[in-house]
Design an enzyme around this catalytic site. Structure first.
Site, PDB file in Angstrom:
ATOM      1  N   ASP A 209       0.766 -13.508   0.121  1.00  7.95           N
ATOM      2  CA  ASP A 209      -0.463 -12.822  -0.323  1.00  7.95           C
ATOM      3  C   ASP A 209      -1.209 -12.181   0.844  1.00  7.95           C
ATOM      4  OD1 ASP A 209      -2.695 -12.316  -2.245  1.00  7.95           O
ATOM      5  OD2 ASP A 209      -3.747 -13.714  -0.938  1.00  7.95           O
ATOM      6  N   LEU A 290      -9.444 -11.317  -4.224  1.00  6.40           N
ATOM      7  CA  LEU A 290      -9.780  -9.883  -4.270  1.00  6.40           C
ATOM      8  C   LEU A 290      -8.968  -9.049  -3.285  1.00  6.40           C
ATOM      9  CD1 LEU A 290     -13.645 -10.211  -4.580  1.00  6.40           C
ATOM     10  CD2 LEU A 290     -12.070  -9.462  -6.342  1.00  6.40           C
ATOM     11  N   ARG A 291      -7.986  -9.699  -2.638  1.00  7.79           N
ATOM     12  CA  ARG A 291      -7.194  -8.944  -1.666  1.00  7.79           C
ATOM     13  C   ARG A 291      -6.475  -7.766  -2.323  1.00  7.79           C
ATOM     14  NH1 ARG A 291      -5.232 -13.825   1.189  1.00  7.79           N
ATOM     15  NH2 ARG A 291      -6.608 -14.054   2.979  1.00  7.79           N
ATOM     16  N   GLY A 292      -5.970  -7.992  -3.528  1.00  2.09           N
ATOM     17  CA  GLY A 292      -5.238  -6.939  -4.238  1.00  2.09           C
ATOM     18  C   GLY A 292      -6.092  -5.705  -4.455  1.00  2.09           C
ATOM     19  N   VAL A 295      -6.827  -3.974  -0.894  1.00  3.52           N
ATOM     20  CA  VAL A 295      -5.666  -3.299  -0.302  1.00  3.52           C
ATOM     21  C   VAL A 295      -5.290  -2.050  -1.103  1.00  3.52           C
ATOM     22  CG1 VAL A 295      -3.206  -3.554   0.197  1.00  3.52           C
ATOM     23  CG2 VAL A 295      -4.770  -5.377   0.812  1.00  3.52           C
TER      24      VAL A 295
END
Length: 358
Positions: A209, A290-292, A295
């Site tokens: 991830d 919230l990385r998705g 990015v």
């Protein structure tokens, strides 16, 4: 005042040109977007053996333009950006001591599988520090990789602890080494590229991830394309300089395009409604954290900049979103659906695109 030192003579070995690589568009796009915006967070490339992963990454490093560095600085410090300066250089700037600037090719650092933490992060000579009262620091691979590319082949075989250290540095842009009450930190801003073969095992989900993008590459199936790749390789091996000369114009054009994209990136705008839709896709796919979202926003902007536009389109998001989300989905052991297909389906539904456009 700055003094510019002449660039060293070109004695590097010849590398297969990036623009000559046939196919593997997904991997090439992911790498280029990370060069335009390193905050995307690197690329994990998973694919079959012998599909040109290492060749492509070396070709990318060779393609990148030379950068200005402070001469004789082990951290490739930037003469302008304080975030990319070592403490020593920052002190010189504060005291208005003139810096000698040299031009240097962007570094590509290979991380060997058997590397120790000391080799990666650097070591502090405690004895020298205590006896001479100086911070005797021996820089490691992270120092060498600052403002460059750090490549880890077979990253899924690397010790989890080391992967964690790499990902922490890549995310924060700094490496801190602490030994016996002595602490030293230096800039470590690099594009992290990991590659691996899925047959040898996957990375743990929490480590996976942390990679900004995930490119899956397959062996080329079409016989004419395979023949073209084999012939190209044979031509290159026969006479590398002559082969590279054929692609010189294309290489220079792509290099200019990357430089322009980096300059344009801060001006690129992503409409609020599109940002909401990106988050809708992430929410529908049940992506943790919230990385998705972050990015995908960055990658879509980098893609727009790469194509010379100041406004992100739905098509930019479509091309970037699978790369940014496919490795963040929760794995269901009973499901055989490829994660890329799942992301595309959710994207089409949220953005109201007909399924027949897939």
């Amino acid at each position: 005042m700055t003094v510019t030192a002449p660039a060293p003579p070109k004695t590097r070995r010849v590398v297969f040109p990036f623009t000559a690589i046939v196919g593997q568009e997904e991997m090439k796009l992911a790498l280029l977007l990370n060069v335009i915006d390193p905050t995307i967070g690197g690329v994990m490339i998973m694919g079959d053996r012998g599909t040109g992963k290492s060749t492509t990454i070396r070709a990318l490093a060779d393609l990148l333009p030379e950068i200005d560095v402070v001469a004789d600085d082990p951290f490739n410090s930037s003469p302008e950006d304080p975030d990319l300066m070592s403490d020593e250089v920052r002190q010189k700037v504060a005291q208005q001591i003139p810096l000698t600037i040299a031009q240097k090719k962007v570094q590509m650092v290979d991380l060997p599988l058997g590397a120790t933490e000391d080799r990666v992060c650097g070591t502090i000579d405690i004895e020298k520090a205590l006896s001479e009262g100086v911070k005797a620091f021996e820089p490691g691979l992270l120092a060498k990789a600052n403002r460059g590319i750090l490549y880890v082949d077979e990253v899924n075989l690397l010790d989890d602890h080391l992967v964690d250290v790499l990902l922490d540095s890549a995310a924060s842009g700094w490496n801190t080494v602490e030994r016996e009450g002595i602490s030293i930190r230096h800039p470590a801003r690099f594009v992290l590229v990991g590659s691996g073969n899925p047959e040898e095992g996957e990375l743990r989900p929490q480590l996976l991830d942390r990679f900004g993008m995930h490119a899956e590459i397959r062996t080329v199936k079409e016989p004419p394309l395979r023949v073209q790749i084999v012939e190209q390789r044979a031509d290159f091996d026969r006479n590398p300089p002559e082969f590279c000369n054929k692609y010189q114009t294309e290489q220079e054009a792509l290099q200019q395009r990357l430089v322009k994209a980096q300059t344009l990136l801060p001006k690129v705008n992503l409409d609020y409604d599109l940002r909401v839709k990106i988050s809708e896709v992430c929410s529908e796919l049940d992506v943790d954290g919230l990385r998705g979202d972050i990015v995908t926003n960055r990658a879509a902007k980098a893609l727009a900049a790469f194509e010379g536009r100041e406004e992100v389109t739905v098509d930019d998001i479509r091309r970037a979103i699978v790369l940014c989300l496919r490795h963040r989905l929760r794995k269901d052991p009973l499901e055989s659906i490829d994660s890329g297909y799942k992301v595309e389906k959710a994207f089409n539904r949220v953005f109201g695109i007909e399924a027949n456009e897939e």
